[in-house]
Scaffold this motif. Structure first.
Motif, mmCIF file in Angstrom:
data_model
loop_
_atom_site.group_PDB
_atom_site.id
_atom_site.type_symbol
_atom_site.label_atom_id
_atom_site.label_comp_id
_atom_site.label_asym_id
_atom_site.label_seq_id
_atom_site.Cartn_x
_atom_site.Cartn_y
_atom_site.Cartn_z
ATOM 1 N N UNK A 64 14.099 2.858 -2.510
ATOM 2 C CA UNK A 64 12.649 2.984 -2.487
ATOM 3 C C UNK A 64 12.035 1.749 -1.834
ATOM 4 N N UNK A 65 11.084 1.984 -0.943
ATOM 5 C CA UNK A 65 10.340 0.901 -0.295
ATOM 6 C C UNK A 65 8.883 1.066 -0.697
ATOM 7 N N UNK A 66 8.330 0.109 -1.428
ATOM 8 C CA UNK A 66 6.988 0.241 -2.010
ATOM 9 C C UNK A 66 6.096 -0.926 -1.615
ATOM 10 N N UNK A 67 4.795 -0.630 -1.454
ATOM 11 C CA UNK A 67 3.796 -1.622 -1.035
ATOM 12 C C UNK A 67 2.541 -1.421 -1.881
ATOM 13 N N UNK A 68 1.844 -2.507 -2.246
ATOM 14 C CA UNK A 68 0.624 -2.371 -3.051
ATOM 15 C C UNK A 68 -0.549 -1.818 -2.255
ATOM 16 N N UNK A 69 -1.439 -1.119 -2.971
ATOM 17 C CA UNK A 69 -2.709 -0.634 -2.426
ATOM 18 C C UNK A 69 -3.818 -1.378 -3.145
ATOM 19 N N UNK A 70 -4.815 -1.844 -2.392
ATOM 20 C CA UNK A 70 -5.898 -2.630 -2.966
ATOM 21 C C UNK A 70 -7.221 -1.884 -2.900
ATOM 22 N N UNK A 71 -8.093 -2.193 -3.860
ATOM 23 C CA UNK A 71 -9.420 -1.618 -3.883
ATOM 24 C C UNK A 71 -10.460 -2.692 -3.666
ATOM 25 N N UNK A 72 -11.689 -2.416 -4.086
ATOM 26 C CA UNK A 72 -12.756 -3.400 -3.965
ATOM 27 C C UNK A 72 -12.392 -4.653 -4.767
ATOM 28 N N UNK A 90 0.218 1.824 -5.912
ATOM 29 C CA UNK A 90 1.344 1.490 -5.045
ATOM 30 C C UNK A 90 1.788 2.754 -4.326
ATOM 31 N N UNK A 91 2.202 2.597 -3.093
ATOM 32 C CA UNK A 91 2.730 3.715 -2.314
ATOM 33 C C UNK A 91 4.161 3.383 -1.932
ATOM 34 N N UNK A 92 5.009 4.400 -1.896
ATOM 35 C CA UNK A 92 6.406 4.158 -1.530
ATOM 36 C C UNK A 92 6.998 5.378 -0.844
ATOM 37 N N UNK A 93 8.082 5.154 -0.146
ATOM 38 C CA UNK A 93 8.921 6.250 0.302
ATOM 39 C C UNK A 93 10.270 6.085 -0.395
ATOM 40 N N UNK A 94 10.926 7.199 -0.645
ATOM 41 C CA UNK A 94 12.241 7.201 -1.281
ATOM 42 C C UNK A 94 13.205 7.878 -0.327
ATOM 43 N N UNK A 95 14.234 7.144 0.077
ATOM 44 C CA UNK A 95 15.177 7.629 1.084
ATOM 45 C C UNK A 95 16.592 7.542 0.541
ATOM 46 N N UNK A 96 17.534 8.276 1.135
ATOM 47 C CA UNK A 96 18.929 8.151 0.695
ATOM 48 C C UNK A 96 19.429 6.728 0.890
ATOM 49 N N UNK A 97 20.125 6.217 -0.076
ATOM 50 C CA UNK A 97 20.667 4.861 0.039
ATOM 51 C C UNK A 97 21.659 4.807 1.191
ATOM 52 N N UNK A 98 21.500 3.812 2.029
ATOM 53 C CA UNK A 98 22.427 3.627 3.133
ATOM 54 C C UNK A 98 22.134 4.473 4.356
#
Length: 260
Positions: free
Chosen positions: A206-214, A221-229
């Protein structure tokens, strides 16, 4: 002394008793991802209520639409609850602003795309987009994810109030696990990114990044989940960062930084 109506006296709960609303909520809380349809006896047992009380309250919940019956006569969560839950400002406004960008990310990567917020000691999944043939995951919209064992969870925990974060970490046993998590969260804050690998139910990354508001506070947080390797996680970093920044701007964030 004035005597009241017998029915009204029976309707009053004892001072030491549990409020009716708490009993009704315990019935709703009896449902879960592994218990989506329940018979009355099982519902009564899981809620810790006498069958007669469970029967009376489920009848009221049915009339209101919080519960429904399936083809086998078992109780299931009703659409009225979905209608009410959709009005929650933390999910509705966020999801509305995020969905176009989540769809773009999904189209580009053809992988699982997740959107989550922190709710208490867990991450709550607000949206999930999945492609056919994507790696198997157990996450579902409305489901709860552990903060320290998911990409979105690590991002949200890293951005939490320092006092809360310290108290949460101190619960971990053994102490070496707490030390490792403390270091990892510091890395997440510095990088503005969390990369998390897990082996079950299937090997994923999983690769995740924060989302900010005012006010530039992390709200999700948003992420994508991909097969390992399958590909190096860093290959997805920029596109996930770009998605998070676009959603943040839509929520009123002025800056473009993605660091937690």
């Amino acid at each position: 002394m004035e005597q009241g109506n017998g029915a009204s006296r029976r309707g009053k709960r004892p001072k030491s008793g549990e409020p009716v609303v708490d009993r009704a909520l315990s019935l709703l809380a009896a449902f879960g991802s592994e218990h989506r349809a329940l018979g009355l006896n099982e519902l009564s047992r899981r809620a810790g209520l006498p069958p007669s009380t469970a029967s009376r309250l489920t009848a009221r919940l049915l009339r209101w639409g919080a519960l429904e019956r399936d083809d086998h006569g078992r109780y299931v969560i009703g659409l009225r609850l979905f209608e009410v839950a959709s009005l929650a400002p933390r999910s509705h406004g966020l999801r509305e602003a995020a969905l176009p960008y989540l769809e773009d990310l999904h189209e580009i990567t053809r992988q699982h795309v997740l959107l989550a917020v922190r709710d208490g000691d867990e991450a709550l999944l607000v949206e999930r987009l999945s492609a056919h043939g994507a790696v198997e995951i157990a996450y579902r919209v409305g489901g709860r994810l552990p903060l320290h064992e998911t990409g979105v969870g690590l991002v949200l925990l890293a951005a939490a109030d320092p006092g809360y974060r310290a108290e949460w970490i101190d619960r971990l046993e053994p102490s070496s696990a707490a030390l490792r998590l403390r270091r990892r969260l510091a890395e997440v804050r510095n990088a503005g990114l969390a990369v998390f690998e897990r082996q079950r139910p299937a090997p994923v990354c999983s690769v995740a990044v924060p989302i900010r508001g005012r006010g530039e506070q992390v709200v999700a947080a948003v992420s994508i989940v991909v097969p390992a390797g399958a590909r190096k996680a860093r290959a997805y970093e920029q596109v996930v960062r770009a998605t998070a920044m676009a959603i943040s701007r839509g929520l009123g964030a002025r800056g473009t930084r993605s660091h937690a």
